[in-house]
Design an enzyme around this catalytic site. Structure first.
Site, mmCIF file in Angstrom:
data_model
loop_
_atom_site.group_PDB
_atom_site.id
_atom_site.type_symbol
_atom_site.label_atom_id
_atom_site.label_comp_id
_atom_site.label_asym_id
_atom_site.label_seq_id
_atom_site.Cartn_x
_atom_site.Cartn_y
_atom_site.Cartn_z
ATOM 1 N N CYS A 2 48.591 68.745 50.695
ATOM 2 C CA CYS A 2 48.790 70.192 50.798
ATOM 3 C C CYS A 2 49.598 70.495 52.065
ATOM 4 C CB CYS A 2 47.440 70.888 50.894
ATOM 5 S SG CYS A 2 46.367 70.503 49.518
ATOM 6 N N ARG A 27 57.043 67.947 49.241
ATOM 7 C CA ARG A 27 55.867 67.061 49.265
ATOM 8 C C ARG A 27 55.080 67.127 47.967
ATOM 9 N NH1 ARG A 27 53.464 67.665 55.076
ATOM 10 N NH2 ARG A 27 51.823 68.772 54.019
ATOM 11 N N TRP A 75 48.062 70.789 46.557
ATOM 12 C CA TRP A 75 48.199 69.652 45.637
ATOM 13 C C TRP A 75 46.775 69.368 45.198
ATOM 14 C CZ3 TRP A 75 47.143 64.119 46.375
ATOM 15 C CH2 TRP A 75 47.672 63.322 45.344
ATOM 16 N N ASN A 101 43.716 71.630 54.286
ATOM 17 C CA ASN A 101 44.345 70.407 53.786
ATOM 18 C C ASN A 101 43.337 69.301 54.035
ATOM 19 O OD1 ASN A 101 46.015 68.404 52.933
ATOM 20 N ND2 ASN A 101 47.311 68.405 54.762
ATOM 21 N N GLY A 102 42.951 68.577 52.963
ATOM 22 C CA GLY A 102 41.968 67.498 53.119
ATOM 23 C C GLY A 102 40.900 67.612 52.040
ATOM 24 N N GLU A 482 58.683 46.301 44.431
ATOM 25 C CA GLU A 482 59.150 47.614 44.899
ATOM 26 C C GLU A 482 60.125 48.223 43.898
ATOM 27 O OE1 GLU A 482 58.547 49.895 46.799
ATOM 28 O OE2 GLU A 482 60.420 50.987 47.054
ATOM 29 N N LYS A 486 59.727 51.849 41.990
ATOM 30 C CA LYS A 486 60.752 52.911 41.969
ATOM 31 C C LYS A 486 60.992 53.394 40.544
ATOM 32 C CE LYS A 486 60.849 54.060 45.482
ATOM 33 N NZ LYS A 486 59.847 53.300 46.016
ATOM 34 N N GLU A 489 57.970 55.374 39.276
ATOM 35 C CA GLU A 489 57.758 56.656 39.985
ATOM 36 C C GLU A 489 58.684 57.755 39.515
ATOM 37 O OE1 GLU A 489 58.226 55.499 44.244
ATOM 38 O OE2 GLU A 489 56.511 56.819 44.408
ATOM 39 N N HIS A 505 52.972 32.015 32.985
ATOM 40 C CA HIS A 505 51.499 32.007 32.932
ATOM 41 C C HIS A 505 50.969 33.257 32.247
ATOM 42 C CE1 HIS A 505 51.518 28.485 35.467
ATOM 43 N NE2 HIS A 505 52.350 29.097 36.289
ATOM 44 N N LYS A 605 54.101 63.385 48.467
ATOM 45 C CA LYS A 605 54.848 62.578 49.433
ATOM 46 C C LYS A 605 53.927 61.816 50.359
ATOM 47 C CE LYS A 605 58.192 60.750 51.649
ATOM 48 N NZ LYS A 605 58.821 59.569 50.984
#
Ligand code: AGP
Length: 610
Positions: A2, A27, A75, A101-102, A482, A486, A489, A505, A605
């Site tokens: 947030c 964000r 958020w 926020n939290g 990575e 990407k 996401e 395997h 973010k």
């Protein structure tokens, strides 16, 4: 995560707060709101789902002459994105307003206690208990300040809070615990934000609040008491080194593309003042202060999440190979709950772009009291993780605003090479060669970017596949992970990163003509021939293959379906070139699908909740 913005001063507060909230839009959030008092000291509470600009029609209906306001972008963690659940939240009398926020972990118990006291709740959020609890203690103790302190003492969890009340219409209260909050200092005015980006255009003079700080902010005075140390805190302001233009989009369509194309600059900025190539020296001032402890370490544990975790995996190979120090990389969210032996000669290195990731902060909190050295590799200056560690190295990559991390990864790996060289004390045969390689790295990174049109052509050929396998060996194994992240996401396409040697395997069972593989098969890998064998295994099962190969390697072109050529480089720096290529590959597919590239669905973010 947030966003919080507040203002008190001589300008129109609601405009400043609104603009600040818009600066935090990158964000990720699902609703927004703000509150201020009108001339008759009546509260104007405005909140709405969707974008910050959805508040404008509501604002236009009220008298906006105000000099104090607080606002929030949400958020959702508890409760759906609805206007009722949006912040600010208030007590039943609508005299106390809070943005949070939290996460309040004991909110259910508090909600039940307050309900029994006759309070009625209008949202599903944990945050709504805060104004109610303040109201409860305010009425009990007959003093707002004491009531607020008593309420804070009951909260368990994490919070950054901005609080206003109708008894003190010229005061903002601000406090934090494990969630960032910064005060911007102006001329007869003060700003408040969860992220300096929200107030950059107004002031670079800031005061970072510390855990348990309670700030009482009026337009020409700030008082900060630390509730855990039970004393007034000496106020230390700092000057932000962000430059407003750095955080502007420029002529890019979105922040992600801008941040990918910043790679050459990012590499240079990571090395400024640190890589003294002609002297064969790596100078890390942030580590020099703990050199005496670094001389006695026998193990490094790297913790991080997501992209930062993958950068740490590259760092593992680097530090072990260059400095001959055992390294273990752990997901911060797992590290926190593991029961493992941890000696004082172990160093923990926390990697984080935002410096506010709750899992990574929790990992650092776990080792508090272990007596071990805590280092940070962080991008956001003055962030919580930066201040929780004993020493460290800043990325200096500038604000990274796209949710999908790109330049931060490039910066992190560049600095991990410097850290590995620093810890090696020059006792490594590749030392000077690697220093020279880093000097040339920005040019090689630009060469990859110059391939953008070709990368785009290949990407568009594969944009409609539903699954991808990414494979690599050695330094390029974390790159494969990575690269897959990407793609997931920003395109929402399923992708798995695997060590190339591992596909026989099990994962090979996935392969058929509908399941393409991105194989990082560059010359710098001593295991190139083994990777080519893995590519052959995939080929015989009909899987389409895109190879990232070193310029001039014609042999691969005869085996695979498509090739993207990269400049030749040494192993560690090759990982950076592969990463830039895979960032662009994912980017162009997301662009073709018309997706919100900077703010992918469901993501934020900086994840400040565990
Ligand atoms: C990376 O693209 C993601 N946005 C995410 O995995 C991110 O790397 C992770 O949340 C860690 O964030 P941090 O580096 O700010 O701690």
């Amino acid at each position: 995560m947030c966003g919080i913005v507040g203002y008190i001063g001589h300008k129109q507060a609601s405009d400043i707060v609104l603009n600040g909230l818009e600066a935090l839009e990158y964000r990720g959030y699902d609703s927004a709101g703000l509150v201020f008092f009108d001339q008759q000291n009546r509260p104007e509470l405005i909140k709405q789902t969707g974008r910050v600009k959805n508040l404008l029609p509501l604002l236009d209906q009220v008298n906006r002459a105000n000099q104090l306001a607080i606002g929030h972008t949400r958020w959702a963690t508890h409760g759906l994105p609805t206007s009722n659940n949006a912040h600010p939240h208030t007590n039943n009398d609508q005299t106390i307003f809070v943005v949070h926020n939290g996460i309040i972990e004991n909110y259910l118990q508090l909600k039940s206690l307050l309900t029994n006291q006759g309070y009625t709740f209008n949202s599903e959020t944990d945050s709504e208990v805060i104004p109610m609890l303040i109201d409860y203690y305010y009425k009990k103790l007959k003093n707002f300040d004491n009531g607020l302190r008593a309420a804070l003492a009951d909260l368990k969890g994490t919070y950054a809070l901005a609080i206003i009340n109708s008894q003190q219409p010229d005061t903002i209260y601000a406090t934090r615990l494990s969630s960032p909050l910064v005060i911007g200092v102006g001329q007869d005015e003060h700003y408040l934000a969860s992220d300096p980006n929200a107030i950059l255009e107004h002031t670079k003079k800031v005061i970072f609040l510390e855990d348990y700080d309670l700030a009482i902010i009026s337009k020409n005075k700030i008082e900060i008491n630390n509730l855990s140390k039970k004393r007034r805190r000496k106020i230390k302001s700092e000057l932000l080194d962000y430059d407003q233009e750095k955080s502007e989009l420029g002529n890019y369509p979105n922040f992600m593309l801008k941040e990918i194309f910043q790679a050459p600059t990012t590499i240079k900025e990571a090395c400024v003042g640190r890589l003294l190539a002609d002297q064969g020296l790596v100078k890390l001032g942030g580590l020099e202060m703990v050199n005496s402890q670094l001389n006695y370490i026998d193990r490094i544990v790297i913790v991080g999440c997501g992209t930062s975790y993958y950068a740490g995996l590259v760092g593992e190979y680097l530090i072990e190979e260059l400095a001959n120090i055992p390294v273990e990389v752990q997901l911060a969210s797992e590290f926190k709950y593991r029961k493992e032996p941890f000696s004082r000669s172990t160093v923990i290195l926390a990697i984080s772009q935002s410096g506010e990731t709750a899992d990574t902060m929790a990992a650092l909190e776990k080792v508090d009291g272990y007596g071990c050295l805590k280092l940070g590799l962080v991008n956001a200056v003055g962030s919580s993780i930066a201040r929780m560690t004993d020493a460290g190295v800043y990325c200096h990559a500038g604000p990274e605003k796209a949710v999908a991390s790109t330049k931060a990864f490039i910066s992190q790996v560049t600095i991990l090479i410097l850290i590995a060289l620093y810890l090696s004390k020059g006792n490594n045969q590749d030392y000077q060669a690697l220093i020279n390689e880093i000097v040339n790295l920005p040019t090689k990174a630009q060469a990859v970017l110059d391939q953008a049109a070709n990368i785009k052509k290949v990407a568009l050929k594969y944009k409609d596949y539903a699954n991808f396998l990414y494979i690599g060996r050695g330094y390029n194994y974390p790159c494969a992970l990575e690269g897959a992240l990407k793609l997931k996401e920003i395109t929402y396409i399923h992708a798995e990163g695997y060590a190339a040697g591992e596909i026989k395997h099990g994962p090979l069972a996935l392969i058929d003509k509908s399941f393409p593989t991105l194989a990082i098969a560059v010359n710098s890998s001593p295991l190139l021939n083994k990777t080519i064998s893995n590519i052959e295994e995939i080929k015989t099962r009909g899987g389409p293959i895109i190879a990232l190969a070193t310029m001039g390697n014609k042999k691969l072109a005869r085996i695979v379906d498509d090739v993207i050529y990269l400049p030749d480089a040494l192993g560690p720096t090759q990982a950076i070139l592969s990463a830039i290529c895979l960032q662009l590959f994912a980017y162009y597919i997301a662009e073709a699908k018309g997706l919100n590239i900077d703010q992918p669905r469901n993501l934020a973010k900086s994840v400040t909740v565990e």
